[in-house]
Design a protein around this motif. Structure first.
Motif, PDB file in Angstrom:
ATOM      1  N   LEU A 122      -8.965 -25.484  15.360  1.00 26.09           N
ATOM      2  CA  LEU A 122     -10.408 -25.285  15.220  1.00 26.09           C
ATOM      3  C   LEU A 122     -10.702 -24.447  13.981  1.00 26.09           C
ATOM      4  O   LEU A 122     -10.174 -23.359  13.794  1.00 26.09           O
ATOM      5  N   ASP A 123     -11.552 -25.026  13.090  1.00 20.87           N
ATOM      6  CA  ASP A 123     -12.112 -24.291  11.963  1.00 20.87           C
ATOM      7  C   ASP A 123     -13.611 -24.151  12.184  1.00 20.87           C
ATOM      8  O   ASP A 123     -14.203 -24.832  13.029  1.00 20.87           O
ATOM      9  N   ARG A 124     -14.238 -23.313  11.361  1.00 16.73           N
ATOM     10  CA  ARG A 124     -15.673 -23.091  11.561  1.00 16.73           C
ATOM     11  C   ARG A 124     -16.370 -22.780  10.248  1.00 16.73           C
ATOM     12  O   ARG A 124     -15.832 -22.067   9.401  1.00 16.73           O
ATOM     13  N   VAL A 125     -17.567 -23.368  10.075  1.00 19.73           N
ATOM     14  CA  VAL A 125     -18.497 -22.972   9.023  1.00 19.73           C
ATOM     15  C   VAL A 125     -19.818 -22.667   9.691  1.00 19.73           C
ATOM     16  O   VAL A 125     -20.118 -23.189  10.763  1.00 19.73           O
ATOM     17  N   ALA A 126     -20.651 -21.860   9.021  1.00 14.51           N
ATOM     18  CA  ALA A 126     -21.831 -21.344   9.717  1.00 14.51           C
ATOM     19  C   ALA A 126     -23.149 -21.860   9.159  1.00 14.51           C
ATOM     20  O   ALA A 126     -24.181 -21.670   9.786  1.00 14.51           O
TER      21      ALA A 126
END
Length: 711
Positions: free
Chosen positions: A36-40
């Motif tokens: 899991l990666d994340r950008v906001a």
């Protein structure tokens, strides 16, 4: 993209709490690995989709001032068609349809999100995207091959005059190849049509929130008959509860379904967790069915988390019932059944919430739930009486808004302790819309899955009436204690008379001496001064005696002060000295030196000592005069001081020992039986205790202990 058996997932969400929730859910998946990666932000999410470095994109519907649908449409306009799953906190009607029309693979509501739901949705999105890519490649390949065949035909046409026979053969071969390609394309189009029908069926099932189980089961069966082109179908739910049912359905003109052999019990018993295709009923001991009736059938289990929850039977004349068809039917059934189970769970949850609400509203206790931001999220009906407003209006208010500034300032330290994970009990007195109230409050922290405090439950008991009753009872006890003190005055009147007689006699003698000194030819002023000073001292002594008498008879509220227990014992013994002398009783005092002070009401504690000493005097009235001895001791043990009053009387009957502290129980002919109960109550009000024991030789020892005064 996918790393080995690990799927790369990108979460596009500006909410840190949602990120933690999704991260926790992904970490709990057992059979598939996810990275899991994340950008906001909206822009970061669009750039990441364009790079196409992930298998699945979890997209929040709310991204600042923009929303997820805008991001999907903008990515699609850029030529990007990733596998996107929309996450939203809103269960808005129509939003899911717009998301699916925009190209979203799935649509999940955050409040319903669980590990198994998220895992299934990710797998479905990946499978769907892979299928779409495969279809797209097949279409591109078909177009390329058609173009290639067209070029061949064009070349054949150019060579037609020179090689008529050869061209004719090639044209025939081209026509055959073209027919094969067209047939293949039609098959692909049919597969796409069936996929579209399956997706539409899944969506329609997901919208049947309030429909009964029988209606949902019939819809599932009719859709399977339509998609597979069957003549007849049956759905049997095998759950072992009241929802078990069997549904039959058939196309127009198919005849009575109950007359066909494939609905008989022996066929139902053949299914397991794998689909079953029957092309020959004779193999099961049945003759060939009549013309016009379905000749083939397949049985597909309805699986629920690996358990067989039911079975679907489809029958028709088609010759293409095979394991591939059965697998497709099985996948669709699994998806539809998942929606059914989710609807059941939601219904059960609503019923449970309704039952809990009814239970909470029926209790005479104020019950509420307050979140970490100190907003009320639940309040039962008992709040309406205390605050004068409906409980649904309380939900959404902050604690400060409901309680008011003054009461809130009292409760704020306790709220902070509860939000730090501590259970809190306290009592609260304040003014509320229902009037002045005395409340007992209990805060219970609520921890989320990560162990963080999400809020706390508040249980509040209204003790106002109980406190009023306690005040009335205390007033009655004080009245009775005062009556008891007045009753003891007969016992100590002779001692008081003796103590008053001494200073009055001294005053008379000193006054007469002063008069004689003044009558001399030369008055002796110094002697007169000394006599007058003695008179002042004796007056002070008499005043103190009268003051002690008034304090015993006076009705005053409970007043705590710092006391020396040894001084109180000596003063009380001195007060009762004449009673001891009259009854020929010797009193021995053994005081422990260096005792720390105690905190208490001087008059009430002196009343306890008077009661115990006089009881001892009365107990020794029947024994020989030479043996009448009372011993009073004080001692100190870590955090308490103990006083013992020991007499040499006959003692108390062992059968009555368990009842001597009960009201109106006495061993004296003229006693009221209230001295010991009042003494015990006084000591309990001072956080002490009173007990008694029979001495090994003779008599009784009454002891009481009091806590030392805190620094």
């Amino acid at each position: 993209m996918a790393m080995g058996n690990c799927f790369k997932i990108l979460l596009i969400d500006d909410d840190d709490e949602d990120h933690l929730i999704v991260k926790d859910l992904v970490s709990k998946v057992r059979w598939t690995k996810f990275h899991l990666d994340r950008v906001a932000t909206f822009e970061e999410g669009l750039e990441a989709i364009r790079r196409n470095e992930h298998d699945v994109y979890l997209l929040d519907y709310r991204l600042g001032k923009r929303d997820g649908l805008e991001l999907v449409l903008e990515a699609s306009s850029s030529g990007c068609e990733p596998a996107i799953i929309m996450l939203t906190g809103l269960d808005e009607i129509g939003l899911d349809l717009r998301a699916m029309q925009a190209g979203v693979a799935d649509y999940l509501v955050k409040d319903d999100l669980r590990t198994d739901i998220l895992e299934r949705s990710i797998h479905y999105a990946v499978v769907r995207k892979n299928t779409e890519n495969s279809l797209r490649r097949a279409r591109d390949e078909l177009e390329a091959r058609v173009e290639e065949r067209t070029a061949d035909l064009r070349r054949a046409y150019d060579d037609m005059e020179a090689k008529v026979h050869e061209r004719t053969v090639k044209l025939a071969m081209a026509n055959q190849a073209l027919e094969a390609e067209v047939k293949k394309r039609r098959k692909i189009e049919e597969a796409l049509r069936l996929d579209e029908m399956r997706l539409k069926a899944l969506w329609e099932v997901s919208r049947m929130n309030q429909a009964p189980d029988e209606e949902i089961a019939r819809f599932i069966l009719d859709k399977q008959i339509e998609i597979t082109g069957s003549m007849f179908g049956a759905l049997r739910i095998t759950e072992e509860d009241e929802n078990a049912l069997t549904i039959y359905s058939s196309t127009e003109g198919a005849g009575d379904p109950l007359g066909f052999p494939y609905v008989q019990e022996e066929f139902w018993s053949h299914f397991g967790q794998m689909p079953l295709v029957i092309n020959d009923f004779a193999a099961f001991g049945h003759p060939v069915v009549a013309d016009g009736a379905p000749a083939r059938a397949m049985y597909v289990p309805v699986l629920d988390s690996g358990r067989v929850a039911g079975v679907v039977m489809l029958a028709g004349k088609k010759s293409d019932y095979d394991e591939s068809n059965a697998r497709q039917v099985s996948l669709l059934l699994e998806g539809m059944w998942w929606f059914v189970q989710r609807q059941r769970s939601n219904k059960a949850l609503r019923e449970a919430e309704r039952s809990l609400r009814l239970m909470a509203d029926s209790l005479p206790v104020l019950i509420s739930y307050i979140d970490r931001s100190q907003y009320y999220r639940f309040a039962n009906r008992a709040y309406e009486h205390l605050f004068g407003m409906a409980s649904d209006r309380i939900v959404g208010l902050k604690v400060r808004e409901l309680l008011g500034p003054r009461v809130f300032e009292i409760t704020r330290p306790h709220i902070e302790m509860a939000l730090n994970g501590r259970e809190v009990r306290f009592e609260l007195e304040g003014m509320f819309p229902a009037g002045e109230r005395f409340l007992s409050v209990y805060y219970i922290p609520n921890l989320d899955d990560s162990g963080e405090v999400a809020g706390f439950f508040a249980l509040t008991h209204d003790l106002t009436e109980r406190k009023r009753d306690e005040v009335k009872a205390q007033r009655l006890r004080d009245e009775l204690a005062h009556i008891t003190r007045v009753a003891t005055m007969g016992e100590i009147s002779s001692s008081l008379a003796h103590e008053l007689g001494q200073p009055l006699t001294a005053i008379m003698s000193n006054a007469q001496a002063a008069r004689r000194f003044l009558e001399r030819a030369e008055p002796d002023v110094e002697e007169v001064k000394l006599a007058l000073e003695d008179i002042v001292d004796d007056c002070r002594r008499a005043g103190n005696v009268i003051k002690r008498l008034r304090s015993i008879l006076k009705k005053e509220p409970f007043q705590k002060a710092t006391l020396e227990i040894n001084d109180l014992v000596e003063e009380t013994v001195k007060l009762l000295a004449n009673s001891a002398l009259k009854n020929n009783i010797g009193v021995r005092i053994c005081l422990c030196d260096g005792l720390p002070p105690i905190s208490g009401d001087r008059i009430q504690l002196q009343q306890v000592l008077i009661n115990l000493i006089l009881n001892g005097f009365d107990a020794m009235a029947s024994i020989d005069r030479g043996s009448r001895l009372m011993t009073i001791r004080t001692s100190y043990d870590s955090d308490k001081i103990t006083v013992e009053v020991t007499d040499a009387g006959p003692g108390i009957d062992p059968d009555q020992m368990s009842r001597i502290f009960e009201p109106f129980v006495t061993t004296k002919m003229e006693g009221m039986g209230m001295g010991l109960p009042i003494s015990r109550h006084i000591l309990e009000a001072h956080s002490g205790r009173l007990w008694a024991r029979r001495n090994s030789d003779c008599g009784m020892t009454f002891s009481f202990s009091l806590p030392v005064e805190e620094n």
